[in-house]
Design an enzyme around this catalytic site. Structure first.
Site, PDB file in Angstrom:
ATOM      1  CG  ASN A   1      -0.287  -0.033   2.533  1.00  9.33           C
ATOM      2  OD1 ASN A   1       0.776   0.545   2.719  1.00  9.33           O
ATOM      3  ND2 ASN A   1      -0.895  -0.720   3.503  1.00  9.33           N
TER       4      ASN A   1
ATOM      5  CB  ALA B   1       1.686   3.624   4.674  1.00  5.38           C
TER       6      ALA B   1
ATOM      7  CG  ASP C   1      -5.452  -9.834   3.449  1.00 10.73           C
ATOM      8  OD1 ASP C   1      -4.220  -9.699   3.366  1.00 10.73           O
ATOM      9  OD2 ASP C   1      -6.067  -9.842   4.534  1.00 10.73           O
TER      10      ASP C   1
END
Length: 333
Positions: free
Chosen positions: A194, A196, A263
């Site tokens: 992601n 971050a 996920d």
């Protein structure tokens, strides 16, 4: 899913069980300035690598979860939950540590607090790598996923051995990464951090002069991967492959909960690549499924029926049909 062919996805990683306590909060506690939650219901769901496997199976494909077997009641509950999704389990060894559990308390559709019961695999379990890797010679899979939640299962030995094994067999290996393990992913086919996580992997923040596309390209080159996909929340995702860098807009109409969306992304990308589909199609499919799953509470799965009910599916369904040659399928623009 449109008379689709099936693929086999093997998942190695850290499993956990997600526990939801759902209730009403109408007053503060006299003991402390915190809400009193009157419990209405509670749920348990597969989490971590188990959620990746559940998402693969829910989409109509074969999921094999490779992980150590737990020895407590929560492990038995997790096995039962995965059985409902028809996830196949491979547990070549047992560990005497508690199953990881994450409890979220919600009231008025808002998460009030999360409580984590974490367990970490360390050097006490010196045989874990050899036991887990013992399944590789006989493993029949179209794609392999490393679901790394930094709890110890995806060790350096396991990561590097799995990547080498997949390369030798021409099987894609997709990594859901943790930044502190960056070097052990070198040579994998792709990874799906992601925003971050990507910034931590790169050691710098994104801004106008250094975009997520720039970062995805840098990671792809640095880690010798075929592609890097950076998920950007409500801004969609960006793909950096050898041939192109493309941004994909988010599909969610209403975001309820982003828990477990990563996920769903890695499961969707793995399914698409396991079917031999192009990266662009894999990202379009992952954007579609992620847009559906964030409209649900907590870690969740997406079904073929939900996918096929979306307008975006009309552009993708030909790619997933079993009786159409890839060369004859329309190009996405």
């Amino acid at each position: 899913m449109v008379k689709a062919k099936r693929c086999k996805v093997a998942i190695i990683g850290d499993v956990m069980i997600d526990h939801y306590i759902i209730g009403r909060a109408s007053r503060l506690s006299p003991e402390a300035p915190v809400p009193v939650v009157e419990v209405v219901e509670e749920e348990y769901r597969p989490g971590g690598a188990a959620n990746v496997a559940a998402n693969v199976a829910a989409l109509g494909h074969d999921a094999l979860l490779i992980t150590p077997k737990g020895a407590d009641a929560y492990w038995s509950m997790l096995e039962s939950l995965l059985g409902r999704f028809n996830v196949n389990m491979c547990t070549p060894l047992a560990l005497d540590i508690p199953t990881i559990r994450k409890t979220r308390i919600l009231a008025r559709s808002q998460q009030i607090v999360r409580v984590d019961w974490d367990s970490y695999v360390d050097d006490r379990y010196c045989d874990i790598s050899s036991k887990l890797l013992s399944v590789l010679p006989s493993l029949d899979a179209d794609v392999l996923v490393l679901s790394d939640y930094a709890k110890g299962i995806v060790s350096e030995t396991i990561a590097k051995t799995c990547i080498k094994w997949a390369i030798e067999r021409g099987i894609p290996i997709i990594v859901d990464p943790k930044p502190q393990h960056k070097e052990r992913y070198v040579g994998a086919t792709a990874m799906t951090p992601n925003k971050a996580e990507a910034e931590l992997l790169l050691g710098r923040k994104f801004d106008e002069r250094f975009t997520p596309g720039d970062g995805a390209r840098m990671l792809r080159e640095t880690l010798a991967m075929e592609a890097v996909i950076v998920t950007l929340g409500d801004e969609g995702m960006v793909l950096a492959s050898r041939d192109e860098t493309i941004y994909f807009s988010a599909r969610a109409r209403e975001v309820y909960d982003v828990s477990g969306a990563g996920d769903t992304v890695v499961a969707s990308v793995a399914v698409a690549r396991g079917l031999g589909l192009p990266w662009r199609v894999a990202c379009e499919f992952a954007t579609l499924t992620a847009g559906l799953v964030v409209q649900k509470m907590g870690t969740a799965v997406v079904t073929p029926e939900e996918v096929e009910a979306t307008p975006e599916w009309q552009r993708l369904k030909a790619y997933f049909a079993a009786d159409v040659d890839l060369a004859d399928k329309p190009k996405l623009t």
